[in-house]
Design a protein around this motif. Structure first.
Motif, PDB file in Angstrom:
ATOM      1  N   ASN A 259       0.832  -1.199   0.000  1.00 56.23           N
ATOM      2  CA  ASN A 259       0.000   0.000   0.000  1.00 56.23           C
ATOM      3  C   ASN A 259       0.874   1.259   0.000  1.00 56.23           C
TER       4      ASN A 259
ATOM      5  N   CYS B 127      -4.489  -0.963   8.355  1.00 60.77           N
ATOM      6  CA  CYS B 127      -4.471   0.289   7.587  1.00 60.77           C
ATOM      7  C   CYS B 127      -5.828   0.955   7.754  1.00 60.77           C
TER       8      CYS B 127
ATOM      9  N   GLU C 207      -7.399   2.527   5.763  1.00 59.81           N
ATOM     10  CA  GLU C 207      -8.219   2.452   4.556  1.00 59.81           C
ATOM     11  C   GLU C 207      -9.111   1.200   4.597  1.00 59.81           C
TER      12      GLU C 207
ATOM     13  N   GLY D  67      -1.308   1.657  10.309  1.00 59.53           N
ATOM     14  CA  GLY D  67      -0.619   1.608   9.034  1.00 59.53           C
ATOM     15  C   GLY D  67       0.388   2.679   8.685  1.00 59.53           C
ATOM     16  N   TYR D  68      -0.087   3.917   8.515  1.00 60.64           N
ATOM     17  CA  TYR D  68       0.792   4.929   7.915  1.00 60.64           C
ATOM     18  C   TYR D  68       1.972   5.317   8.788  1.00 60.64           C
TER      19      TYR D  68
HETATM   20 MO   LIG Z   1      -2.402   2.742   5.407  1.00 59.50          MO
END
Ligand SMILES: [Mo]
Ligand SMILES: Nc1nc2c(c(=O)[nH]1)N[C@H]1C(S)=C(S)[C@@H](COP(=O)(O)O)O[C@H]1N2
Length: 254
Positions: free
Chosen positions: A73, A127, A129, A215-216
């Motif tokens: 991702n 994540c 998303e 996630g990020y």
């Molecule tokens: Mo993410």
């Protein structure tokens, strides 16, 4: 002497009752000053343990639970001919730099990193998303690198500089953690995924795994770790690429 008085006032402020609750013996003998120091040291230890008790380890999974498919991702590769050359040479000339508010800046090759203690963990990546996946990560504890570099007293954060520039605003991806999460035992800079060298899609040669956050925060393509006392001066000053460009939370705990 000043240290002693500071410690003594800490104990006085906490009070004998609270000290007793924390299991601290307030020894009264002729060496009272030493007793205060020992007590204060134990108080610090206990306080840290109490804080840590509320921040347990992220859940770890078994080998059988590792996801057959772990999505790639965000960036799928770091752009540019320099990165391609690094991939082709097996990152032979690449160095991880640890610098900023440290006594001893470091420049470590992948081989150097692999010679240090390795931590391996099987965790779930989430994540925001809307997907998650379980993977095994092997790498060097960030806390070990920070200890080797000698973080100075004014340090507050660790900034991770990445090799991928994002098209939408032309800024390099970056992320940051406070020292608490930086020293968390499961916070590692991973060079291995599922028992193999970290693939390009997942951030080769090195990526952050911070299992207490989503996630990020798990920056890929990390090549520079900078110890700082403030987050202003990087991007828009919100502590990360997603924080700057999409108002993502800086503290993305899970
Ligand atoms: Mo993410
Ligand atoms: N350098 C860099 N790190 C990054 C990203 C990115 O685009 N560039 N994307 C983030 C996001 S949103 C997620 S969910 C994970 C994805 O990691 P993966 O590709 O290994 O699944 O990396 C994070 N770290």
């Amino acid at each position: 002497m000043s240290t002693l008085w500071t410690r003594r006032s800490v104990l006085t402020a906490v009070g004998a009752g609270a000290a007793a609750a924390l299991g601290i013996e307030l020894v009264r003998n002729e060496d009272w000053s030493r007793a205060f120091v020992d007590g204060a040291e134990r108080l610090t230890l206990r306080t840290q343990r109490l804080i840590l008790a509320k921040r347990p380890l992220a859940r770890e999974f078994s080998q059988a639970e590792v996801s057959a498919h772990f999505p790639v991702n965000g960036s799928r590769v770091a752009p540019g001919a320099d990165y391609q050359r690094m991939v082709e040479s097996g990152f032979r000339d690449w160095r991880l730099r640890v610098h900023g508010l440290v006594r001893q800046p470091l420049a470590l090759s992948l081989q150097d990193l692999k010679r240090l203690a390795m931590r391996s963990q099987i965790t779930m990546h989430a994540c925001d998303e809307g997907w998650n996946a379980i993977g095994q990560w092997g790498g060097v504890p960030l806390g070990l690198l920070l200890t080797m570099a000698g973080v100075v007293a004014s340090a507050k954060y660790v900034v991770f500089h990445c090799l991928d520039k994002k098209d939408s605003n032309g800024e390099f991806y970056y992320e940051s953690l406070d020292l608490f999460d930086a020293y968390h035992p499961q916070t590692i800079l991973a060079y291995e995924m599922n028992g193999k060298p970290l693939p390009v899609g997942h951030g080769a040669p090195l990526r952050l795994r911070v299992e207490t956050q989503i996630g990020y925060k798990n920056a890929k393509y990390v090549d520079r770790v900078e110890v700082v006392d403030r987050l202003t001066g990087f991007g828009k000053g919100r502590g990360g690429w997603w924080e700057d460009s999409d108002n993502a939370l800086w503290y993305a705990g899970q």
